[in-house]
Scaffold this active site. Structure first.
Site, PDB file in Angstrom:
ATOM      1  N   VAL B 132      14.619 -27.154 -54.975  1.00 12.06           N
ATOM      2  CA  VAL B 132      14.364 -26.057 -54.034  1.00 12.06           C
ATOM      3  C   VAL B 132      15.621 -25.212 -53.868  1.00 12.06           C
ATOM      4  O   VAL B 132      15.564 -23.987 -53.812  1.00 12.06           O
ATOM      5  CB  VAL B 132      13.932 -26.626 -52.662  1.00 12.06           C
ATOM      6  CG1 VAL B 132      13.833 -25.506 -51.643  1.00 12.06           C
ATOM      7  CG2 VAL B 132      12.609 -27.351 -52.780  1.00 12.06           C
ATOM      8  N   LYS B 133      16.748 -25.894 -53.830  1.00 10.88           N
ATOM      9  CA  LYS B 133      18.035 -25.226 -53.623  1.00 10.88           C
ATOM     10  C   LYS B 133      18.254 -24.083 -54.621  1.00 10.88           C
ATOM     11  O   LYS B 133      18.764 -23.025 -54.275  1.00 10.88           O
ATOM     12  CB  LYS B 133      19.143 -26.275 -53.775  1.00 10.88           C
ATOM     13  CG  LYS B 133      20.513 -25.770 -53.417  1.00 10.88           C
ATOM     14  CD  LYS B 133      20.676 -25.688 -51.919  1.00 10.88           C
ATOM     15  CE  LYS B 133      21.535 -24.500 -51.552  1.00 10.88           C
ATOM     16  NZ  LYS B 133      21.475 -24.216 -50.126  1.00 10.88           N
TER      17      LYS B 133
END
Lengths: 499, 254
Positions: B132-133
């Site tokens: 996600v980062k």
């Protein structure tokens, strides 16, 4: 103390870390692993491999596990066997048991005595050759061939390196055995073996005498064989070992329970051997953002400290890790780096902190990278870091060339010489103080959650390094065994009896 | 002279058009001294630098010398003869566009399996694309509602990767390779492609018949996808959005 941190908040953070660590420590006390048992045999002097290259310690532990079960420990079945090479084992009873116990304690005691002699030898050599001033310059050698590593390590020492780390072959962490003998082929590193340790330590002793400065040797007690590699490090007088409580879990997908059991034993060995451990918090910032995740670094350092103390490590043996990884495009990035570095310095005043150079924001522009490395070196000197890993301007391009290493050493030598005791004159203003206080308060919040939910659940939730690792996932869980009431481990007996 | 045959000759630019000045640095395995400098100048001459001067030479231990050399490049480049490389073969989409395309045209979530294979333990690349980062301010594929991500992490055996891809019925397999020592990245990738070809016999009969194979890493610049047996190579600096857009282009066209 320059940051004016609230001592009550610092105390709270430590209490919470201890609370979070406690159930894991209890689990580590009540379990053993195949690698812990193999380490016991290595301490007892079992060496070598069979015709297929499988180490005898693996053959013995596997046989005992199949025939007797490991819940009693490997020591008694092994020392009760008439000829252990026949690999037939049973659990002795009565006088046979007493005799096996006596033999086991004697053999393992001899191994621990060798570790003690090595520690005394190190102290003597430090007195004779001299201990370099801090920050120690830490440099990595990684050719894959121990006979190629040796001249490179000696050259690096002559150019100013205080610590040589022989990085391991990628993939060794997932091997469930320690290879034997001197090795000449590895991938992006050189296998950790007892013979490679011995050869490199001897070469560095030679160059230490030549330079009048004791050059330390580092390797990696991590992966599935963490306890055995720690033991070999003690037996061959390595000086520092990478040994993080969570690194293998997060970055190598090793089972969390296996890791925590293995790391407790390996830290007991390191404590006895006078080895400084290096923890791996810097790695979190390679996957997570260095600003958003700053508090996860500090939380992990507090956990590493707690686990380390419990295993008998002194503050002077806690080389807690952190890194200079903030995006240089962000305004005030250097001030933020100083805030983080100074915070860690003040939280752990007696720990030989290990500070890691930028890697994530090294773009291929080697000139900009050289500048960034100089700022990293400056931050290290200004905030009194103890061990500085030397940044390479070609980071992310290739394994360092001879000239890359030489230029990197020139960079750090200049900064050390030019800045001198600049940390004495460095007084942070409100920006840095407030940032440090904020990271600390976020750390306390996080540790609250971790202590409440349990550390294993936090790891499963991806709190550290933005990677989720469930407690029953990963490699090596099948090597974890709960100790029976009659479990015997002569090594932990000795190590835990130490004052 | 026609337009087709017109040349555009260029030389390197120092501070004046046509000065042809460049700088290089290198190491020679000889002791530092005047003789070493002459050796460096001879090398510069053979590289096409004339005149050249050694502006810096420094001993690195008793057996090596490091040089910085400036010189005038004698080689000429005809810029007109250099073709513009093909641009991206796919349109760059936003996450919302990617989600909408998958939903509308595939009618189910697009399944992606990612891993670092072989002995490679450097998950930075695959994590930048999948987590996600994300990377470079773009969120990773896990953030895309219509993409189902299975990130297997580091040092995944090829057999395990194939098994997992089959188990989850993967549309695409993303593999990242950072370690290049002894060309490990090339060997590992070829081995992976061969394993997929074997595990998906349909892949031999035309059409894709197997998951789309994508490899990423900083040092694939000397090979083509067909050399490796994969469908696409992504280099250093690739963002999650580019990979997502490519997946739509390759897998969910009308």
């Amino acid at each position: 103390m320059k940051l004016g941190l609230d001592p009550a908040v610092v105390r709270k953070a430590r209490e919470l870390a201890a609370r979070a660590a406690e159930p894991v420590i209890e689990m580590a006390r009540t379990h053993t692993t195949v690698s812990v048992e193999r380490a016991v045999l290595r301490l007892a002097g079992v060496t070598g491999a069979d015709a297929d290259g499988i180490p005898w310690v693996n053959r013995v532990v596997d046989a005992v596990r199949d025939q007797v079960g490991l819940e009693h420990g490997v020591a008694l079945p092994f020392f009760a066997a008439e000829n252990w090479r026949s690999l037939k084992f049973g659990l002795p009873a009565g006088t046979e048991r007493d005799l096996a116990l006596l033999r086991a304690r004697e053999a393992v005691g001899a191994g621990v005595a060798r570790i003690d002699r090595n520690r005394a030898d190190r102290d003597r050599l430090l007195a004779r050759h001299g201990d370099p001033g801090k920050p120690w310059i830490y440099l990595i050698v990684a050719t894959g061939d121990i006979h190629e590593d040796i001249p490179q390590a000696q050259a690096a020492a002559r150019e100013g390196a205080d610590v040589i780390a022989v990085i391991r072959s990628t993939g060794q962490s997932l091997l469930d055995y320690v290879p034997e003998g001197a090795t000449r082929q590895g991938y992006a590193g050189t296998y950790a073996t007892q013979e490679n340790f011995r050869l490199m330590r001897a070469a560095l002793d030679e160059v230490s005498a030549e330079l009048g400065r004791y050059v330390r040797l580092t390797n990696y007690a991590s992966g599935l064989c963490m306890p055995e590699i720690a033991t070999l490090a003690g037996l061959e007088r390595l000086d520092m070992m990478l040994n993080d409580c969570m690194y293998g879990i997060i970055f190598r997908d090793i089972n969390p329970r296996r890791t925590f059991v293995d790391q407790r034993f390996s830290r007991q060995i390191h404590a006895r051997a006078g080895i400084v451990i290096n923890t791996g918090e810097d790695n979190y910032l390679t996957t997570a953002d260095a600003i958003d995740a700053a508090h996860t670094v500090v939380a992990s350092q507090l956990l590493n400290e707690r686990f380390g103390h419990e295993a008998g490590l002194a503050d002077a043996q806690l080389g807690l890790g952190h890194a200079f990884e903030i995006n240089p495009q962000i305004p005030d990035s250097f001030r933020l780096e100083l805030a983080h570095a100074q915070l860690v310095r003040e939280l752990f005043p007696d720990a030989p902190l290990k500070y890691m150079p930028p890697t994530k924001h090294m773009t291929g522009n080697i000139f900009a990278g050289y500048l960034l490395d100089a700022f990293f070196n400056l931050a290290g000197v200004m905030t009194g870091q103890s061990i500085i890993l030397i940044g390479m301007m070609t980071e992310g391009i290739h394994t360092p060339w001879l000239s890359d290493r030489d230029l990197a050493l020139e960079n750090v030598r200049y900064v050390r010489r030019a800045a001198g005791d600049l940390s004495e004159d460095f007084t942070p203003g409100p920006f840095i103080r407030e940032r440090a206080a904020r990271v600390l308060s976020e750390t306390v919040d996080l540790l609250h959650r971790v202590a409440g939910d349990g550390l294993l659940d936090a790891i499963a939730d991806g709190v550290f390094g933005v990677t989720r690792r469930p407690a029953d996932g990963g490699r090596g869980l099948d090597g974890v065994v709960e100790k029976a009431g009659d479990y015997v481990n002569p090594a932990t007996e000795i190590l835990e009896a130490a004052p | 002279m026609t337009v087709e045959t017109m040349k555009q000759i260029i030389r390197p630019y120092g501070d004046t058009t046509g000065d042809a000045m460049i700088q290089v640095s290198f190491t020679l395995p000889v002791p530092h001294g005047p003789r070493a400098d002459l050796a460096a100048l001879q090398l510069a001459g053979k590289m096409g630098l004339d005149p050249a001067s050694v502006v810096h030479s420094k001993a690195m231990g008793p057996d090596f010398t490091f040089f910085i050399v400036y010189g005038k490049a004698t080689h000429l480049i005809d810029y007109a003869g250099i073709e513009v490389p093909e641009g991206r073969e796919f349109e760059l989409l936003t996450p919302a566009q990617v989600n909408a395309a998958v939903k509308a045209r595939l009618g189910r979530r697009l399944v992606v399996v990612g891993a670092c294979i072989g002995t490679d333990a450097h998950t930075v690349g695959i994590d930048a694309i999948l987590n996600v980062k994300g990377f470079a301010g773009e969120k990773g594929l896990e953030y895309y509602r219509e993409i189902e991500v299975h990130n297997l992490g580091a040092q995944v055996a090829v057999g395990d990767l194939v098994a997992r891809a089959k188990a989850v019925d993967a549309d695409a397999v993303l593999v990242s390779q950072v370690v290049t020592q002894k060309s490990a990245h090339i060997h590992n990738t070829k081995q992976m492609a061969a394993a997929f070809a074997e595990a998906y016999p349909t892949s031999l009969t035309g059409g894709l018949g197997r998951p789309l194979l994508i490899v990423g890493g900083p040092r694939f610049d000397t090979v083509t996808p067909s050399d490796l047996g994969v469908d696409r190579i992504f280099g250093k600096g690739t963002t999650p959005g580019e990979v997502a857009s490519y997946l739509v282009h390759a897998l969910v066209r009308e």
